[in-house]
Design a protein around this motif. Structure first.
Motif, short mmCIF file in Angstrom:
data_model
loop_
_atom_site.label_atom_id
_atom_site.label_comp_id
_atom_site.label_asym_id
_atom_site.label_seq_id
_atom_site.Cartn_x
_atom_site.Cartn_y
_atom_site.Cartn_z
N GLN A 143 0.82 -1.22 0.04
CA GLN A 143 0.16 -0.05 -0.10
C GLN A 143 0.74 1.22 -0.03
O GLN A 143 2.10 1.26 0.50
CB GLN A 143 -0.94 -0.01 1.11
N GLU B 280 7.75 2.35 -3.36
CA GLU B 280 8.53 2.75 -4.44
C GLU B 280 10.00 3.49 -4.18
O GLU B 280 10.84 3.61 -5.14
CB GLU B 280 7.70 4.24 -5.28
N ARG C 166 -7.64 -5.09 -1.46
CA ARG C 166 -8.04 -5.33 -2.82
C ARG C 166 -8.78 -4.08 -3.63
O ARG C 166 -9.69 -4.24 -4.25
CB ARG C 166 -8.73 -6.47 -3.28
N ASP D 180 -9.29 -0.70 -5.60
CA ASP D 180 -8.53 0.03 -6.85
C ASP D 180 -7.08 0.75 -6.83
O ASP D 180 -6.20 0.46 -7.39
CB ASP D 180 -9.71 0.67 -7.41
N SER D 181 -7.09 1.65 -5.49
CA SER D 181 -5.96 2.18 -5.39
C SER D 181 -4.95 1.30 -5.07
O SER D 181 -3.62 1.67 -5.46
CB SER D 181 -6.37 3.24 -4.31
N GLU E 195 -4.64 -1.92 -5.85
CA GLU E 195 -4.21 -2.71 -7.02
C GLU E 195 -3.50 -1.81 -7.89
O GLU E 195 -2.33 -2.32 -8.58
CB GLU E 195 -5.42 -3.17 -7.57
N GLY E 196 -3.92 -0.56 -7.99
CA GLY E 196 -3.05 0.50 -9.16
C GLY E 196 -1.63 0.73 -8.50
O GLY E 196 -0.68 0.74 -9.19
N TYR E 197 -1.40 0.79 -7.21
CA TYR E 197 -0.17 1.04 -6.66
C TYR E 197 0.82 -0.15 -6.71
O TYR E 197 1.91 -0.08 -7.26
CB TYR E 197 -0.42 1.54 -5.14
N TYR E 198 0.09 -1.24 -6.68
CA TYR E 198 1.08 -2.53 -6.83
C TYR E 198 1.45 -2.66 -8.15
O TYR E 198 2.52 -2.97 -8.52
CB TYR E 198 0.13 -3.67 -6.54
N LYS E 199 0.31 -2.42 -9.34
CA LYS E 199 0.74 -2.39 -10.59
C LYS E 199 1.76 -1.44 -10.94
O LYS E 199 2.83 -1.50 -11.69
CB LYS E 199 -0.37 -2.15 -11.50
N SER E 200 1.76 -0.14 -10.46
CA SER E 200 2.73 0.96 -10.83
C SER E 200 4.29 0.41 -10.16
O SER E 200 5.30 0.56 -10.67
CB SER E 200 2.55 2.11 -9.95
N ASP F 286 5.45 -2.16 -12.85
CA ASP F 286 5.74 -1.57 -13.99
C ASP F 286 7.10 -0.78 -13.92
O ASP F 286 7.83 -0.87 -14.46
CB ASP F 286 4.69 -0.53 -14.37
#
Length: 188
Positions: free
Chosen positions: A10, A16, A43, A45-46, A48-53, A56
């Protein structure tokens, strides 16, 4: 050299900054692997988006083989024994059980100066404290322990001793007994 972090994925955990620090050190030629142990808590959206970032960030840099997202694990104790350093890059924190677990395993700790981290980690004795959101400070601390395995080992040994002295079940029971006795005396 294996660095690791155990925490829910989170934004408040500052992953990062840790990843950026390790990528920087890899580009400097240090042979480091990073184990990120933990999952997405709610789970949302924020999250999951953070994990994806984060994924990436690693993929874009081309270091998928050096930075490992291990997810939620039941063998954290075994994984902890693989670490040369435990790093908690939190931007905010209460009193971290993960830091105590790392110290109990004899692993030196690098943590940010937030919440109760300063109560658990004694700078220059059981680990190193760095400013939150500071990739360069994390990198410098990791590099210091990377180049001084004897310092890292000594910090790990002192950390384990600190856990036994201050945070063991026996010590907590003694503290609780003392608190109760003090309370009873003050009522009389």
């Amino acid at each position: 050299f294996v660095a690791g972090c155990v925490a829910n994925i989170q934004p408040i955990k500052g992953f990062e900054y840790l990843i950026q620090a390790i990528l920087h050190l890899i580009h400097q030629g240090l042979n480091i692997h990073l184990l990120l142990i933990g999952g997405i808590e709610n789970r949302m959206d924020s999250a999951e988006g953070y994990y994806k970032s984060l994924v990436d960030l690693v993929r874009t840099d081309g270091q998928k083989g050096r930075i490992h997202f291990l997810g939620v694990r039941s063998d954290v104790d075994d994984l902890m024994s693989l670490l040369d350093v435990f790093i908690l890059p939190s931007l905010s924190e209460g009193f971290s059980n993960a830091i105590l677990e790392a110290m109990a395993a004899g692993v030196p700790v690098i943590a940010t100066t937030v919440g109760g981290n300063g109560e658990a980690v004694i700078p220059e004795e059981t680990g190193l404290l760095v400013a939150p959101a500071d990739r360069d400070a994390i990198a410098a601390a990791v590099q210091r322990l990377y180049h001084s395995p004897s310092l890292a080992a000594a910090m790990g040994t002192r950390g384990r001793q600190r856990i036994l002295e201050r945070f063991s079940v026996r010590r907590m029971v003694q503290s609780m007994e003392s608190l109760y006795k003090s309370s009873i005396r003050s009522r009389r």
